[in-house]
Every structure is written in C-alpha cells, then in structure tokens.
Design a protein around this motif. Structure first.
Motif, PDB file in Angstrom:
ATOM      1  N   THR A 155      -1.786   1.270 -11.695  1.00 19.55           N
ATOM      2  CA  THR A 155      -1.302   0.926 -13.036  1.00 19.55           C
ATOM      3  C   THR A 155      -2.387   1.116 -14.093  1.00 19.55           C
ATOM      4  O   THR A 155      -2.083   1.314 -15.267  1.00 19.55           O
ATOM      5  CB  THR A 155      -0.816  -0.535 -13.083  1.00 19.55           C
ATOM      6  N   GLY A 156      -3.654   1.066 -13.673  1.00 14.59           N
ATOM      7  CA  GLY A 156      -4.734   1.203 -14.647  1.00 14.59           C
ATOM      8  C   GLY A 156      -5.658   2.376 -14.404  1.00 14.59           C
ATOM      9  O   GLY A 156      -6.466   2.719 -15.266  1.00 14.59           O
ATOM     10  N   GLU A 157      -5.578   2.999 -13.224  1.00 13.90           N
ATOM     11  CA  GLU A 157      -6.468   4.099 -12.879  1.00 13.90           C
ATOM     12  C   GLU A 157      -5.664   5.252 -12.297  1.00 13.90           C
ATOM     13  O   GLU A 157      -4.576   5.055 -11.753  1.00 13.90           O
ATOM     14  CB  GLU A 157      -7.518   3.649 -11.853  1.00 13.90           C
ATOM     15  N   CYS A 158      -6.227   6.459 -12.412  1.00 10.35           N
ATOM     16  CA  CYS A 158      -5.569   7.633 -11.839  1.00 10.35           C
ATOM     17  C   CYS A 158      -6.599   8.429 -11.038  1.00 10.35           C
ATOM     18  O   CYS A 158      -7.429   9.135 -11.619  1.00 10.35           O
ATOM     19  CB  CYS A 158      -4.952   8.501 -12.930  1.00 10.35           C
ATOM     20  N   PRO A 159      -6.585   8.324  -9.714  1.00  4.70           N
ATOM     21  CA  PRO A 159      -7.555   9.053  -8.893  1.00  4.70           C
ATOM     22  C   PRO A 159      -7.228  10.541  -8.846  1.00  4.70           C
ATOM     23  O   PRO A 159      -6.162  10.980  -9.300  1.00  4.70           O
ATOM     24  CB  PRO A 159      -7.392   8.406  -7.513  1.00  4.70           C
ATOM     25  N   ASP A 160      -8.133  11.315  -8.285  1.00  4.18           N
ATOM     26  CA  ASP A 160      -7.887  12.752  -8.128  1.00  4.18           C
ATOM     27  C   ASP A 160      -6.978  13.041  -6.943  1.00  4.18           C
ATOM     28  O   ASP A 160      -6.320  14.086  -6.906  1.00  4.18           O
ATOM     29  CB  ASP A 160      -9.219  13.489  -7.941  1.00  4.18           C
ATOM     30  N   LEU A 161      -6.945  12.113  -5.966  1.00  6.19           N
ATOM     31  CA  LEU A 161      -6.139  12.340  -4.764  1.00  6.19           C
ATOM     32  C   LEU A 161      -5.915  11.001  -4.069  1.00  6.19           C
ATOM     33  O   LEU A 161      -6.743  10.092  -4.173  1.00  6.19           O
ATOM     34  CB  LEU A 161      -6.854  13.321  -3.831  1.00  6.19           C
ATOM     35  N   VAL A 162      -4.785  10.890  -3.359  1.00  3.24           N
ATOM     36  CA  VAL A 162      -4.467   9.686  -2.587  1.00  3.24           C
ATOM     37  C   VAL A 162      -4.308  10.068  -1.121  1.00  3.24           C
ATOM     38  O   VAL A 162      -3.635  11.055  -0.796  1.00  3.24           O
ATOM     39  CB  VAL A 162      -3.169   9.016  -3.086  1.00  3.24           C
ATOM     40  N   ILE A 163      -4.952   9.304  -0.241  1.00  2.00           N
ATOM     41  CA  ILE A 163      -4.732   9.423   1.199  1.00  2.00           C
ATOM     42  C   ILE A 163      -4.117   8.112   1.660  1.00  2.00           C
ATOM     43  O   ILE A 163      -4.696   7.042   1.437  1.00  2.00           O
ATOM     44  CB  ILE A 163      -6.048   9.665   1.960  1.00  2.00           C
ATOM     45  N   THR A 164      -2.947   8.173   2.275  1.00  2.00           N
ATOM     46  CA  THR A 164      -2.283   6.936   2.666  1.00  2.00           C
ATOM     47  C   THR A 164      -1.751   6.994   4.089  1.00  2.00           C
ATOM     48  O   THR A 164      -1.278   8.039   4.557  1.00  2.00           O
ATOM     49  CB  THR A 164      -1.124   6.597   1.706  1.00  2.00           C
ATOM     50  N   ASP A 165      -1.860   5.864   4.771  1.00  2.00           N
ATOM     51  CA  ASP A 165      -1.232   5.708   6.076  1.00  2.00           C
ATOM     52  C   ASP A 165       0.277   5.611   5.864  1.00  2.00           C
ATOM     53  O   ASP A 165       0.752   5.366   4.747  1.00  2.00           O
ATOM     54  CB  ASP A 165      -1.774   4.448   6.752  1.00  2.00           C
ATOM     55  N   VAL A 166       1.042   5.804   6.935  1.00  2.00           N
ATOM     56  CA  VAL A 166       2.500   5.728   6.830  1.00  2.00           C
ATOM     57  C   VAL A 166       3.001   4.330   7.168  1.00  2.00           C
ATOM     58  O   VAL A 166       3.690   3.685   6.376  1.00  2.00           O
ATOM     59  CB  VAL A 166       3.169   6.779   7.739  1.00  2.00           C
ATOM     60  N   LEU A 167       2.645   3.831   8.346  1.00  2.00           N
ATOM     61  CA  LEU A 167       3.160   2.539   8.799  1.00  2.00           C
ATOM     62  C   LEU A 167       2.209   1.427   8.370  1.00  2.00           C
ATOM     63  O   LEU A 167       1.129   1.260   8.938  1.00  2.00           O
ATOM     64  CB  LEU A 167       3.318   2.543  10.325  1.00  2.00           C
ATOM     65  N   MET A 168       2.623   0.667   7.329  1.00  2.00           N
ATOM     66  CA  MET A 168       1.790  -0.406   6.789  1.00  2.00           C
ATOM     67  C   MET A 168       2.662  -1.608   6.450  1.00  2.00           C
ATOM     68  O   MET A 168       3.869  -1.462   6.214  1.00  2.00           O
ATOM     69  CB  MET A 168       1.070   0.068   5.512  1.00  2.00           C
ATOM     70  N   PRO A 169       2.080  -2.815   6.407  1.00  2.00           N
ATOM     71  CA  PRO A 169       2.850  -3.998   6.009  1.00  2.00           C
ATOM     72  C   PRO A 169       3.169  -3.968   4.514  1.00  2.00           C
ATOM     73  O   PRO A 169       2.521  -3.269   3.739  1.00  2.00           O
ATOM     74  CB  PRO A 169       1.903  -5.157   6.351  1.00  2.00           C
ATOM     75  N   ARG A 170       4.192  -4.715   4.143  1.00  2.00           N
ATOM     76  CA  ARG A 170       4.632  -4.921   2.756  1.00  2.00           C
ATOM     77  C   ARG A 170       5.288  -3.692   2.131  1.00  2.00           C
ATOM     78  O   ARG A 170       6.283  -3.831   1.426  1.00  2.00           O
ATOM     79  CB  ARG A 170       3.484  -5.397   1.860  1.00  2.00           C
ATOM     80  N   MET A 171       4.749  -2.499   2.374  1.00  2.00           N
ATOM     81  CA  MET A 171       5.363  -1.294   1.817  1.00  2.00           C
ATOM     82  C   MET A 171       5.088  -0.104   2.725  1.00  2.00           C
ATOM     83  O   MET A 171       3.940   0.182   3.060  1.00  2.00           O
ATOM     84  CB  MET A 171       4.837  -0.999   0.408  1.00  2.00           C
ATOM     85  N   HIS A 172       6.139   0.585   3.129  1.00  2.00           N
ATOM     86  CA  HIS A 172       6.013   1.766   3.971  1.00  2.00           C
ATOM     87  C   HIS A 172       5.322   2.886   3.187  1.00  2.00           C
ATOM     88  O   HIS A 172       5.492   3.013   1.970  1.00  2.00           O
ATOM     89  CB  HIS A 172       7.406   2.221   4.417  1.00  2.00           C
ATOM     90  N   GLY A 173       4.536   3.696   3.881  1.00  2.00           N
ATOM     91  CA  GLY A 173       3.834   4.784   3.216  1.00  2.00           C
ATOM     92  C   GLY A 173       4.760   5.775   2.533  1.00  2.00           C
ATOM     93  O   GLY A 173       4.427   6.331   1.478  1.00  2.00           O
ATOM     94  N   PHE A 174       5.947   6.021   3.119  1.00  2.00           N
ATOM     95  CA  PHE A 174       6.916   6.913   2.481  1.00  2.00           C
ATOM     96  C   PHE A 174       7.345   6.359   1.120  1.00  2.00           C
ATOM     97  O   PHE A 174       7.474   7.103   0.140  1.00  2.00           O
ATOM     98  CB  PHE A 174       8.145   7.085   3.375  1.00  2.00           C
ATOM     99  N   ASP A 175       7.578   5.034   1.066  1.00  2.00           N
ATOM    100  CA  ASP A 175       7.987   4.410  -0.195  1.00  2.00           C
ATOM    101  C   ASP A 175       6.871   4.498  -1.233  1.00  2.00           C
ATOM    102  O   ASP A 175       7.131   4.748  -2.419  1.00  2.00           O
ATOM    103  CB  ASP A 175       8.364   2.946   0.040  1.00  2.00           C
ATOM    104  N   LEU A 176       5.635   4.291  -0.784  1.00  2.00           N
ATOM    105  CA  LEU A 176       4.501   4.398  -1.706  1.00  2.00           C
ATOM    106  C   LEU A 176       4.413   5.808  -2.280  1.00  2.00           C
ATOM    107  O   LEU A 176       4.239   5.989  -3.493  1.00  2.00           O
ATOM    108  CB  LEU A 176       3.200   4.042  -0.981  1.00  2.00           C
TER     109      LEU A 176
END
Length: 298
Positions: free
Chosen positions: A215-236
């Motif tokens: 919401t306040g920063e914009c990185p050059d790239l995001v690396i994310t896991d898929v299976l995570m608590p609270r929010m699935h990586g696909f949803d993110l």
C-alpha cells in the motif's frame, strides 16, 4: 603467495599435502580441524587458506565466512573428496571461497588450483580503459558492482558459468525484491541469497502482510510462496495484478506442493504470475529468472 593455512582433519592427507606445499617453498600452517583454522588465520593471516570440508560442509561454510571476514585479501580454496556438487560450489562461493575443488592428490593439482585461485578475472573499465582484476567470482547468475581502482567508476558485472561478463552500464540503484514466505528458514535463505546477489530485500510472512507493505511501497519484483496461511499465494498474485499501482510488478511464484502443469497454467493464465518455479531449485536458476524481468535496473 607465501603463507598457506592448511586445515584437514585427516592426518595422512594433511601430511601429504603439507609436504607437497612445503616442497614448493610455501610456509604452511597446519590445522588438524576446521575449528582451529579461524584462530590461526586471525593470529597469522595467510595468503591462501586450503580447507578440507568433506566431513563437515556446514562448518566449512561458517569457517570460510569467518576467514573471509578476518582476512579479506586471502585466497580461499575448499575441497570436497569425491568432488563438489553444483550446490556445494554455489554455497562455497556464497561463503566467500574463490574455488571449491575435488580431492587433491598430486602436485600438478595443487599447482592448478593455486593458479586458479590467484588468477582473478580481468576487467576493462569503460570509462578510463584501465585493466584491473575482479578478486572474487560472483555467484553464478548474480550481478554485482566492481569499482575501477583508477577512476572509481562503478561497473556492472555478471557471472555466467565460469565466465565474467562486463555489462554495458553500471547499476542504477539496487533492485528491490519483496519476498513473501511463511517458513522462517526459507525466508532467511532467500534473503541471504538475494542480498548476496546485489538486491535490496524486504520480507513478508504471508499475503496479508505483503499487501500492507504494497500500500505504501512498490518493489521491482515480488517472489511469493503459494501455500501460506491467511492468504493463498494465487490470491495474493491476483490482487497484485488487479491493483493499477502494482499491476506491472513481475511476480515469481514458488511452490513445493503445487507442482503439476495445470497448477503452473492456472498461476500464469488465471492469476497473472510472470513465472513459476518449483522447490527445490538451483540458486542460479532463480537468479537467472529474476534478471529476465529487471533489465530496467541496469
């Protein structure tokens, strides 16, 4: 190269190698264990440290880092009986080793490894045309900055296998990567890998925390896991791509669970992922994928 620190917990091979080195006129400080190597290096800094890490790789990486910290100009060779794997070569270089080599059996091999460690890599400064040596090989697939000792011009340097490539322009700042991973160990591993490859890294434990950061920063790239608590990586990934301010940010998804082709197809086609990589992966493979999305950072 005069003083060599030799650490080998195997008595016979230590005596044989010490004899070969002393026969060539080197002054050898012998240690019967890796644990002894660091205090010896601190008290009498060597020109080269030759460490047998066959029986304890993890301790070997730690000792290598410590010697590199206390003796930044020393050459460090690690050897693994039977030959190192590609992962071990990468881990050794990340720890600061100049070479990770197979078991040493002859004077010819000793000479070859010493020559390789001493050679460095020649670079030509595009600003003043002076030639100087890059003292340490970058991690395969990574890009680092080298500074010309004559005019202090910063040069972008990339490792491709055993070759070093000089890029056309220096870095325009350090690319920033957001790593989203719920496993503490793997989050720390990725952070160390990426920082060592020349990136700035911020981390989030899950998708909710990642969106708060975005919401306040914009990185050059995001690396994310898929299976995570609270929010699935696909949803993110979908939320990142749906927001105008982050829609253009490349997203690399990684997983050890969702490994079938239809999972990758959904990640790319439905959720908007730019790349998809399964764990475990080679560090050089991940770095190569990252740099495909970051040409604007050079």
């Amino acid at each position: 190269m005069g003083i060599i620190l030799l650490a080998d917990d195997q008595r016979d091979s230590r005596a044989r190698l010490q004899g070969l080195l002393e026969g060539q006129g080197f002054s050898v400080i012998a240690a019967s264990s890796l644990a002894m190597a660091v205090p010896l290096a601190k008290s009498d800094p060597p020109d080269l440290a030759f460490l047998n890490i066959t029986r304890s790789r993890e301790e070997g990486w730690t000792v290598c880092r410590d010697i590199r910290r206390f003796c930044p100009k020393a050459k460090i060779l690690l050897w693994v009986e039977g030959g190192p794997t590609e992962d071990e070569i990468t881990l050794g270089r990340e720890a600061g080793a100049d070479e990770v080599v197979p078991e040493v059996r002859s004077l010819v091999e000793v000479s070859r490894f010493l020559e390789a460690a001493s050679a460095g890599h020649s670079l030509t400064c595009p600003e003043c045309q002076s030639v100087f040596r890059l003292q340490q090989m970058p991690v395969p697939g990574s890009r680092v900055e080298a500074q010309c000792p004559e005019c202090h011009f910063l040069i972008g340097v990339m490792s491709q296998g055993q070759e070093v490539v000089t890029l056309e322009s220096p870095f325009n700042g350090r690319p920033k990567i957001l790593v989203v991973e719920d496993t503490k160990f793997f989050r720390a591993y990725l952070t160390d890998l990426l920082v060592g490859a020349g990136f700035d890294v911020v981390t989030a434990q899950d998708g909710v925390e990642a969106l708060e950061y975005l919401t306040g920063e914009c990185p050059d790239l995001v690396i994310t896991d898929v299976l995570m608590p609270r929010m699935h990586g696909f949803d993110l990934c979908r939320k990142i791509k749906d927001r105008p301010e982050t829609a253009s940010v490349p997203v690399i998804m990684m997983t050890q669970v969702y490994t079938r082709m239809q999972h990758e197809g959904e990640a790319r086609g439905v959720q908007g992922a730019d790349d998809y990589i399964t764990k475990p992966f080679q560090p050089s493979d991940l770095l190569a994928r990252i740099w495909r999305f970051l040409p604007h950072t050079l």
